[in-house]
Design a protein around this motif. Structure first.
Motif, PDB file in Angstrom:
ATOM      1  N   GLU A  57      34.986  37.965  41.722  1.00 57.49           N
ATOM      2  CA  GLU A  57      36.127  38.964  41.567  1.00 57.49           C
ATOM      3  C   GLU A  57      36.900  39.008  42.683  1.00 57.49           C
ATOM      4  O   GLU A  57      37.048  38.705  43.642  1.00 57.49           O
ATOM      5  N   THR A  58      38.183  37.873  42.174  1.00 58.29           N
ATOM      6  CA  THR A  58      39.826  38.405  42.870  1.00 58.29           C
ATOM      7  C   THR A  58      40.472  39.112  42.558  1.00 58.29           C
ATOM      8  O   THR A  58      40.665  38.605  41.412  1.00 58.29           O
ATOM      9  N   ILE A  59      40.546  40.402  43.839  1.00 55.70           N
ATOM     10  CA  ILE A  59      41.328  41.106  43.291  1.00 55.70           C
ATOM     11  C   ILE A  59      42.794  40.906  43.988  1.00 55.70           C
ATOM     12  O   ILE A  59      44.253  41.302  43.477  1.00 55.70           O
ATOM     13  N   ARG A  60      43.172  40.080  44.850  1.00 59.42           N
ATOM     14  CA  ARG A  60      44.184  39.345  45.875  1.00 59.42           C
ATOM     15  C   ARG A  60      44.753  38.158  45.048  1.00 59.42           C
ATOM     16  O   ARG A  60      43.967  37.392  45.569  1.00 59.42           O
ATOM     17  N   LEU A  61      45.868  37.675  44.111  1.00 60.34           N
ATOM     18  CA  LEU A  61      46.085  36.521  43.931  1.00 60.34           C
ATOM     19  C   LEU A  61      47.145  36.015  44.360  1.00 60.34           C
ATOM     20  O   LEU A  61      48.206  36.364  44.817  1.00 60.34           O
ATOM     21  N   CYS A  87      45.097  43.250  42.411  1.00 59.84           N
ATOM     22  CA  CYS A  87      46.297  44.687  43.075  1.00 59.84           C
ATOM     23  C   CYS A  87      47.264  44.600  41.683  1.00 59.84           C
ATOM     24  O   CYS A  87      47.634  43.708  41.517  1.00 59.84           O
ATOM     25  N   PHE A  88      48.016  45.431  42.229  1.00 69.65           N
ATOM     26  CA  PHE A  88      49.280  45.550  41.443  1.00 69.65           C
ATOM     27  C   PHE A  88      50.670  44.826  41.093  1.00 69.65           C
ATOM     28  O   PHE A  88      50.264  44.480  42.545  1.00 69.65           O
ATOM     29  N   THR A  89      50.548  43.902  40.448  1.00 74.28           N
ATOM     30  CA  THR A  89      51.460  43.110  40.265  1.00 74.28           C
ATOM     31  C   THR A  89      52.887  43.474  39.395  1.00 74.28           C
ATOM     32  O   THR A  89      52.448  43.966  38.200  1.00 74.28           O
ATOM     33  N   ASN A  90      54.000  42.659  40.079  1.00 71.80           N
ATOM     34  CA  ASN A  90      55.378  42.848  39.570  1.00 71.80           C
ATOM     35  C   ASN A  90      55.713  41.965  39.072  1.00 71.80           C
ATOM     36  O   ASN A  90      55.941  40.741  38.927  1.00 71.80           O
ATOM     37  N   PHE A  91      55.672  43.102  37.404  1.00 78.55           N
ATOM     38  CA  PHE A  91      56.459  41.513  36.226  1.00 78.55           C
ATOM     39  C   PHE A  91      57.616  41.444  36.395  1.00 78.55           C
ATOM     40  O   PHE A  91      57.201  40.330  36.019  1.00 78.55           O
ATOM     41  N   GLN A 175      41.926  52.255  48.397  1.00 77.63           N
ATOM     42  CA  GLN A 175      42.091  52.126  47.491  1.00 77.63           C
ATOM     43  C   GLN A 175      43.595  51.860  47.400  1.00 77.63           C
ATOM     44  O   GLN A 175      44.109  51.021  46.355  1.00 77.63           O
ATOM     45  N   THR A 176      44.101  51.210  48.790  1.00 80.28           N
ATOM     46  CA  THR A 176      45.655  51.419  48.952  1.00 80.28           C
ATOM     47  C   THR A 176      46.070  49.854  48.329  1.00 80.28           C
ATOM     48  O   THR A 176      47.020  49.945  47.559  1.00 80.28           O
ATOM     49  N   LEU A 177      44.906  49.033  48.300  1.00 80.35           N
ATOM     50  CA  LEU A 177      45.484  47.690  47.938  1.00 80.35           C
ATOM     51  C   LEU A 177      45.367  47.619  46.779  1.00 80.35           C
ATOM     52  O   LEU A 177      46.904  47.115  46.434  1.00 80.35           O
ATOM     53  N   PHE A 178      45.287  48.208  45.476  1.00 79.19           N
ATOM     54  CA  PHE A 178      45.145  47.836  44.317  1.00 79.19           C
ATOM     55  C   PHE A 178      46.316  48.257  44.133  1.00 79.19           C
ATOM     56  O   PHE A 178      46.686  47.921  43.180  1.00 79.19           O
ATOM     57  N   PHE A 179      47.237  49.044  45.188  1.00 84.42           N
ATOM     58  CA  PHE A 179      49.101  49.521  44.217  1.00 84.42           C
ATOM     59  C   PHE A 179      49.528  49.400  46.103  1.00 84.42           C
ATOM     60  O   PHE A 179      50.453  48.708  44.954  1.00 84.42           O
ATOM     61  N   CYS A 180      49.541  48.604  47.062  1.00 84.49           N
ATOM     62  CA  CYS A 180      49.837  48.384  47.628  1.00 84.49           C
ATOM     63  C   CYS A 180      50.535  46.643  47.066  1.00 84.49           C
ATOM     64  O   CYS A 180      51.364  46.055  47.178  1.00 84.49           O
ATOM     65  N   HIS A 182      49.771  41.961  46.246  1.00 90.07           N
ATOM     66  CA  HIS A 182      48.963  40.881  46.920  1.00 90.07           C
ATOM     67  C   HIS A 182      49.597  40.504  48.655  1.00 90.07           C
ATOM     68  O   HIS A 182      48.700  39.321  48.704  1.00 90.07           O
ATOM     69  N   GLU A 183      50.517  41.326  48.579  1.00 92.73           N
ATOM     70  CA  GLU A 183      50.508  40.393  50.150  1.00 92.73           C
ATOM     71  C   GLU A 183      49.742  40.949  50.831  1.00 92.73           C
ATOM     72  O   GLU A 183      48.577  41.275  51.254  1.00 92.73           O
TER      73      GLU A 183
END
Length: 295
Positions: A57-61, A87-91, A175-180, A182-183
């Motif tokens: 599983e890759t969560i940081r792209l 992680c949160f992705t800015n569309f 948990q913060t990683l999923f909201f922060c 991919h940086e």
């Protein structure tokens, strides 16, 4: 969040696409929430989509993979819901319409204890072997580890070093990683920068971030702020899911003393601050929605 203004707390109205994105954090009740979404899809006439099970599983792209993910989600028929550990992705960074972001969080210390035993549960490896038959089985000594003993002995697996980084879904601590996002600055454990970026994302991008320990308030806020998708959520959860189905419930967890939990809380200070921030926002949304019309 200093005022009970339901409209200012309602990011749903800022969405540009009727697609729910649930970039699910592990071990926050996400399997149960996915089952809720599946049933709500039938009730409220939207499509439910999830990513395929992955060997790693890759969560940081990378940016190119972020764009690919955003394009894939944006191409779904509307209305739809999509879920993935990512992680949160800015569309909008890719000139794509902004979806409706949602997520759940959990007490950070309880969550890492849950993860520790989850990845050692027999059925977890049965599922993994069925999906990927060539995966090697873990060492039996690793499977028999006790979390409390692991912490007290200073085992590297249970040592949560400030500022340390790990990649992949195995870095279950944050948990913060999923909201922060991919940086790179999102990766250090328990960092001030990752905390502030995660808070900002919740305030500006997420319609609702629920709290596992308070599902009644969570579901009420989902129903109030995203009614097209979540109408009837509380009824389905209590009458169909919670009553009959304990998804991913692990009966192999050993008790952990408050003394050990307090030791851990010292290292999880900013993760705990983020959890409390999300809890405060959820309760503020709940109060605001009961005082004002969201339309």
């Amino acid at each position: 969040m200093n005022t009970l203004n339901a409209l200012s707390l309602n990011n749903t109205r800022r969405a540009e696409n009727l697609i729910i994105v649930f970039n699910r954090v592990p071990k926050v009740g996400s399997q149960t929430f996915m089952e809720l979404l599946r049933r709500l899809a039938e009730r409220n006439n939207f499509e439910f989509h999830r990513d395929s099970v992955q060997r790693i599983e890759t969560i940081r792209l990378k940016p190119s993979h972020q764009q690919e993910l955003a394009e894939t989600i944006s191409a779904l028929p509307v209305p739809s819901a999509y879920t993935k550990h990512v992680c949160f992705t800015n569309f909008t960074k890719f000139n794509l319409p902004r979806p409706i972001y949602v997520n759940l969080v959990r007490d950070p210390v309880e969550r890492i204890i849950s993860w520790f035993y989850y990845i050692r549960a027999p059925w977890y490896y049965v599922e993994r072997k069925q999906a990927f038959p060539d995966l090697p089985l873990p060492d039996s000594r690793w499977l028999r580890k006790d979390f409390q003993e692991c912490v007290l002995k200073g085992d590297p697996e249970c040592t949560y070093t400030q500022g340390a980084t790990h990649e992949g879904i195995g870095d279950h601590r944050r948990q913060t990683l999923f909201f922060c996002g991919h940086e790179d600055e999102c990766t250090p454990f328990n960092s001030e920068s990752a905390l502030e970026r995660a808070k900002y994302a919740v305030e500006t991008q997420y319609s609702v971030v629920g709290i596992l320990e308070d599902m009644d308030t969570t579901l009420t806020v989902f129903e109030k702020y995203i009614p097209q998708f979540f109408a009837g959520a509380s009824e389905i959860y209590h009458n169909e899911i919670q009553k009959f189905n304990k998804i991913n419930k692990n009966s192999f967890k050993s008790p952990v003393s408050e003394e050990v939990k307090n030791l851990l809380r010292q290292n999880f200070s900013r993760e705990i601050e983020f959890y409390n921030f999300c809890k405060q926002r959820l309760h503020t949304q709940f109060l605001a929605a009961n005082l004002m019309d969201l339309n």
